[in-house]
Design a protein around this motif. Structure first.
Motif, PDB file in Angstrom:
ATOM      1  N   SER A   1       0.039   1.249  11.107  1.00  0.00           N
ATOM      2  CA  SER A   1       1.923   1.531  11.215  1.00  0.00           C
ATOM      3  C   SER A   1       2.584   1.390  10.162  1.00  0.00           C
ATOM      4  N   GLU A   2       2.469   0.322   9.641  1.00  0.00           N
ATOM      5  CA  GLU A   2       3.548  -0.083   9.000  1.00  0.00           C
ATOM      6  C   GLU A   2       3.450   1.057   7.420  1.00  0.00           C
ATOM      7  N   ILE A   3       2.980   1.953   7.404  1.00  0.00           N
ATOM      8  CA  ILE A   3       2.606   2.016   6.548  1.00  0.00           C
ATOM      9  C   ILE A   3       2.956   3.290   7.051  1.00  0.00           C
ATOM     10  N   MET A   4       3.130   3.563   7.627  1.00  0.00           N
ATOM     11  CA  MET A   4       3.451   5.258   7.809  1.00  0.00           C
ATOM     12  C   MET A   4       4.693   5.531   8.211  1.00  0.00           C
ATOM     13  N   GLU A   5       5.632   4.203   8.704  1.00  0.00           N
ATOM     14  CA  GLU A   5       6.696   3.407   8.793  1.00  0.00           C
ATOM     15  C   GLU A   5       7.733   3.712   7.673  1.00  0.00           C
ATOM     16  N   TYR A   6       6.729   2.913   6.749  1.00  0.00           N
ATOM     17  CA  TYR A   6       7.902   3.107   5.308  1.00  0.00           C
ATOM     18  C   TYR A   6       7.553   4.223   4.277  1.00  0.00           C
ATOM     19  N   LEU A   7       6.634   5.709   4.120  1.00  0.00           N
ATOM     20  CA  LEU A   7       7.177   6.295   3.487  1.00  0.00           C
ATOM     21  C   LEU A   7       7.486   7.554   4.976  1.00  0.00           C
ATOM     22  N   ILE A   8       7.661   7.369   5.880  1.00  0.00           N
ATOM     23  CA  ILE A   8       8.525   8.110   6.438  1.00  0.00           C
ATOM     24  C   ILE A   8      10.044   7.922   6.449  1.00  0.00           C
ATOM     25  N   GLU A   9      10.638   7.098   5.598  1.00  0.00           N
ATOM     26  CA  GLU A   9      11.974   6.900   4.982  1.00  0.00           C
ATOM     27  C   GLU A   9      11.968   7.360   3.774  1.00  0.00           C
TER      28      GLU A   9
ATOM     29  N   LEU B   1       3.193   5.405  -3.063  1.00  0.00           N
ATOM     30  CA  LEU B   1       3.993   6.593  -4.059  1.00  0.00           C
ATOM     31  C   LEU B   1       4.598   6.483  -5.460  1.00  0.00           C
ATOM     32  N   ALA B   2       4.492   5.303  -5.686  1.00  0.00           N
ATOM     33  CA  ALA B   2       4.103   4.987  -7.001  1.00  0.00           C
ATOM     34  C   ALA B   2       2.957   6.073  -7.809  1.00  0.00           C
ATOM     35  N   GLY B   3       2.000   6.147  -6.578  1.00  0.00           N
ATOM     36  CA  GLY B   3       0.769   6.970  -7.322  1.00  0.00           C
ATOM     37  C   GLY B   3       1.183   8.678  -7.257  1.00  0.00           C
ATOM     38  N   GLY B   4       2.048   8.815  -7.357  1.00  0.00           N
ATOM     39  CA  GLY B   4       1.811   9.977  -6.719  1.00  0.00           C
ATOM     40  C   GLY B   4       2.272  11.099  -5.169  1.00  0.00           C
ATOM     41  N   VAL B   5       1.703  10.047  -4.812  1.00  0.00           N
ATOM     42  CA  VAL B   5       1.264  10.774  -3.058  1.00  0.00           C
ATOM     43  C   VAL B   5       2.733  11.646  -2.516  1.00  0.00           C
ATOM     44  N   ARG B   6       2.343  12.716  -2.545  1.00  0.00           N
ATOM     45  CA  ARG B   6       3.418  13.706  -1.693  1.00  0.00           C
ATOM     46  C   ARG B   6       3.348  14.097   0.119  1.00  0.00           C
ATOM     47  N   LEU B   7       1.958  13.932  -0.078  1.00  0.00           N
ATOM     48  CA  LEU B   7       2.214  14.107   2.136  1.00  0.00           C
ATOM     49  C   LEU B   7       1.402  13.099   2.513  1.00  0.00           C
ATOM     50  N   MET B   8       2.126  11.999   3.223  1.00  0.00           N
ATOM     51  CA  MET B   8       0.807  11.286   4.589  1.00  0.00           C
ATOM     52  C   MET B   8       0.839  11.918   6.095  1.00  0.00           C
ATOM     53  N   ALA B   9      -0.545  11.946   6.267  1.00  0.00           N
ATOM     54  CA  ALA B   9      -0.529  12.702   7.799  1.00  0.00           C
ATOM     55  C   ALA B   9      -1.225  11.569   8.763  1.00  0.00           C
TER      56      ALA B   9
ATOM     57  N   ILE C   1       0.822  -1.363   0.181  1.00  0.00           N
ATOM     58  CA  ILE C   1       0.236  -0.085  -0.064  1.00  0.00           C
ATOM     59  C   ILE C   1       1.094   1.479   0.049  1.00  0.00           C
ATOM     60  N   ALA C   2       1.149   1.531   0.984  1.00  0.00           N
ATOM     61  CA  ALA C   2       2.925   2.522   0.982  1.00  0.00           C
ATOM     62  C   ALA C   2       2.893   2.653  -0.259  1.00  0.00           C
ATOM     63  N   LEU C   3       4.338   1.438  -1.024  1.00  0.00           N
ATOM     64  CA  LEU C   3       4.522   1.208  -2.208  1.00  0.00           C
ATOM     65  C   LEU C   3       3.572   1.726  -3.360  1.00  0.00           C
TER      66      LEU C   3
ATOM     67  N   THR D   1     -13.398  17.477  -2.314  1.00  0.00           N
ATOM     68  CA  THR D   1     -12.278  17.471  -2.481  1.00  0.00           C
ATOM     69  C   THR D   1     -12.300  15.502  -2.231  1.00  0.00           C
ATOM     70  N   PRO D   2     -10.924  15.929  -3.480  1.00  0.00           N
ATOM     71  CA  PRO D   2     -10.537  14.135  -3.253  1.00  0.00           C
ATOM     72  C   PRO D   2      -9.692  14.190  -1.664  1.00  0.00           C
ATOM     73  N   LEU D   3      -9.678  12.668  -1.448  1.00  0.00           N
ATOM     74  CA  LEU D   3      -9.312  12.164  -0.010  1.00  0.00           C
ATOM     75  C   LEU D   3      -8.980  10.693  -0.384  1.00  0.00           C
ATOM     76  N   VAL D   4      -7.934  10.418  -0.349  1.00  0.00           N
ATOM     77  CA  VAL D   4      -7.755   8.968  -0.280  1.00  0.00           C
ATOM     78  C   VAL D   4      -7.588   8.289   1.520  1.00  0.00           C
ATOM     79  N   VAL D   5      -8.634   7.255   2.033  1.00  0.00           N
ATOM     80  CA  VAL D   5      -8.328   6.694   3.381  1.00  0.00           C
ATOM     81  C   VAL D   5      -8.374   5.624   3.578  1.00  0.00           C
ATOM     82  N   VAL D   6      -7.094   4.618   3.529  1.00  0.00           N
ATOM     83  CA  VAL D   6      -6.434   3.747   4.305  1.00  0.00           C
ATOM     84  C   VAL D   6      -7.312   2.896   5.526  1.00  0.00           C
ATOM     85  N   ASP D   7      -8.301   2.123   5.276  1.00  0.00           N
ATOM     86  CA  ASP D   7      -8.715   1.267   6.880  1.00  0.00           C
ATOM     87  C   ASP D   7      -8.235   0.089   6.699  1.00  0.00           C
ATOM     88  N   THR D   8      -6.999  -0.472   7.520  1.00  0.00           N
ATOM     89  CA  THR D   8      -6.822  -1.444   8.065  1.00  0.00           C
ATOM     90  C   THR D   8      -7.525  -2.148   9.191  1.00  0.00           C
ATOM     91  N   GLN D   9      -8.573  -2.674   8.715  1.00  0.00           N
ATOM     92  CA  GLN D   9      -9.340  -3.773   9.869  1.00  0.00           C
ATOM     93  C   GLN D   9      -9.061  -4.401  10.977  1.00  0.00           C
TER      94      GLN D   9
END
Length: 591
Positions: A228-236, A212-220, A207-209, A292-300
């Motif tokens: 949490s691993e999505i956030m950790e991957y993209l922090i790097e 990144l490939a889809g053009g994301v430049r900010l994750m809040a 998901i994180a990759l 407004t476009p918004l993507v939200v990932v829900d890991t159940q």
């Protein structure tokens, strides 16, 4: 020789169980085997039973194995909790330190190996996990040198002496177990793998990759298991392309910050689990109202409230579709494999911008944290579509009026501009508004804007809304699932087909708007339907009944104990449902 091996290591959380599984599986992945790993862990930092079950195969696998060949135990609790999975010819390799005892009803052989003692003699008891890896190698007759590269990568920064000590620990574990086994060395030797190089990754990394490939430049985001691993991957990774990750004070701030960044033209998103998504609901409604476009990932994960934060569940489905107050267009996507998680994440950002609405990428703990072998990803498939985002200069209006940001259009999608564009000034507000964004409570305007927004759902295009494996024009059984249940369903189908039952399979990937046209023919052509899901109320089954009908034909196979489905759960459940259906049909005929 065998073509598949199921191996599990267990002990107390914090004593290297995860790293043991990681070292073992990484080396086998590099030999070209297909792997599937699932980690059972407690919702605390240290202590409590944890285990890591690794399935190794010469063919692709996407599910937790039904049984167990080898159990590596660092404490007695591991034996007591997991020995029921061992088949009669299975093997327990346990640390001699705790004087392991085999339960009376267990036929598997127990071998006591002094993991801790051997490691301590080499300099530190921390290397006991490497001794355990070596002991496992003796059982499957695997050359310990295959671990050299993995050990070098993990410990190389600590110096060559540490690398050599760890390799020696693996070798001594092998030697001790070799002597114990005698003529049984290699009793579970695997057939040679194809040697192909594949990635070995969890769904969250995919998901994180994909982001990144889809053009994301900010994750809040705010950290939460299992997202949490999505956030950790993209922090790097994000800073390397000029992006950033911001850890917000809570999930409300995360969602609104992502909305603000998207409004400014930067692809942004957030990721969370059930409790965080509950806090985001008002913000998701804001994205729907302001278009407004918004993507939200829900890991159940297991709920309600804190619930079972480290266990499998699929109970957010209804909330993701209907959780916001009021009515807005919304897209809910549910990938079922790690590969799909990568590509669907990219598509989520495209859909969010094309239809200017919230898109929820629905995962579950098993998909997000389960580790799978993944074929090389095809980056030539990556396409970035920004919809009706106006990028050329706008002409000045005749009366110098505001830009019609919310213009009523046939497809429901209005032209969109980013702040600062000449002649693009408009209001943005969470209250109902007219075409220029100015607040309006006019009944006619309200209906026109509502109809405009909802028309977006009539035009949603998603390449594969339903994954189908439908070999039979008329099936005895149709099995339906979503997210991580796919692998277990596929294996259950193999067994049912071998017994003569005609089974079709549908894995729903576009949950909302619901793909009725794609699914309905499969339901109509099946004698009965079983919906496989990890929740207590049959949420997906109810959604199918709402959209496709046939409530008398659709039954549920449910599991909500915190553990994922294994193939035998679906096989046995299907047999039982089929038996009940036969009894019911026979009773109707007699009447």
């Amino acid at each position: 020789m065998i073509n598949q091996l199921s191996w599990k290591v267990g002990g107390q959380q914090g004593e290297g169980i995860e790293s043991t599984g990681e070292i073992f599986s990484t080396a086998l992945n590099r030999l070209g085997y297909f792997l599937y790993g699932y980690r059972h862990f407690s919702s605390r930092i240290k202590g409590g039973h944890t285990n890591n079950k690794i399935r190794v195969s010469t063919t692709p696998v996407r599910a937790v194995a039904d049984d167990l060949d080898i159990l590596v135990a660092f404490d007695q609790e591991t034996i007591d909790v997991n020995c029921g999975e061992l088949h009669d010819k299975g093997i327990i390799i346990a640390d001699a330190k705790f004087n392991p005892v085999k339960p009376e009803n267990t036929k598997a052989e127990l071998y006591a190996v002094p993991f801790t003692e051997i490691a301590a003699d080499l300099g530190t008891s921390l290397m006991k996990n490497m001794v355990a890896v070596g002991a496992s190698c003796a059982v499957i007759n695997l050359d310990v040198q295959v671990f050299t590269g993995v050990v070098q990568e993990i410990f190389g920064r600590k110096g060559e002496a540490v690398v050599q000590k760890n390799m020696e620990a693996i070798q001594q574990g092998y030697n001790y177990m070799f002597d114990q086994l005698g003529g049984k060395v290699g009793a579970m030797q695997l057939q040679q793998a194809d040697g192909q190089q594949r990635m070995f990754m969890i769904g969250n990394d995919a998901i994180a990759l994909g982001a990144l490939a889809g053009g994301v430049r900010l994750m809040a985001a705010y950290p939460i298991t299992p997202a949490s691993e999505i956030m950790e991957y993209l922090i790097e990774k994000l800073p390397k392309v000029g992006g950033t990750v911001i850890q917000t004070e809570d999930e409300i701030a995360a969602a609104t910050m992502a909305i603000g960044a998207n409004y400014g033209g930067i692809r942004s998103f957030t990721a969370s689990a059930g409790p965080g998504l509950s806090l985001m609901m008002e913000a998701i409604g804001l994205a729907g109202m302001t278009e407004t476009p918004l993507v939200v990932v829900d890991t159940q994960r297991g709920g309600p409230s804190t619930g079972l934060p480290t266990k499998q569940e699929q109970s957010d489905l209804m909330a993701m579709i209907y959780g916001t107050h009021g009515e807005i267009p919304k897209v809910v996507i549910a990938p079922s494999t790690v590969e799909e998680a990568f590509y669907d994440t990219i598509e989520a950002f495209n859909l969010a911008e094309e239809y200017q609405c919230p898109v929820i990428l629905l995962s579950d703990l098993q998909l997000s944290l389960g580790k799978q072998s993944v074929e090389p990803l095809d980056f030539s498939k990556v396409e970035i579509r920004r919809g009706k985002l106006v990028q050329e200069e706008l002409p000045e209006g005749e009366d110098k009026s505001y830009f019609k940001r919310y213009e009523v259009t046939e497809d429901g999608v209005s032209p969109r501009v980013i702040p600062g564009m000449k002649n693009g000034i408009h209001h943005v507000t969470g209250v109902e508004h007219d075409e220029t964004g100015k607040p309006s409570e006019s009944p006619a305007n309200r209906q026109a804007q509502m109809d405009k927004r909802m028309r977006k759902l009539e035009n949603i295009r998603f390449e594969t809304p339903v994954y189908k494996n439908a070999k039979h024009e008329e099936a005895d059984l149709l099995l339906i699932g979503f997210n991580s249940t796919r692998g277990a369903i596929e294996e259950a189908i193999e067994r049912l087909e071998q017994e003569g039952t005609k089974v079709n399979h549908a894995q729903i990937r576009l949950i909302h708007p619901f793909p009725t046209e794609e699914l309905l023919p499969l339901i109509e052509s099946a004698k009965y339907v079983a919906v496989v899901e990890n929740n207590a109320t049959g949420q997906l089954a109810n959604i199918i009944k709402m959209n496709a009908g046939y409530p008398h034909k659709i039954k549920s196979l449910l599991k909500y104990d915190g553990n994922p489905f294994q193939p035998h759960h679906i096989y046995n459940g299907s047999k039982e449902l089929f038996k009940l259906h036969h009894i019911y049909s026979s009773s109707k005929e007699r009447l």
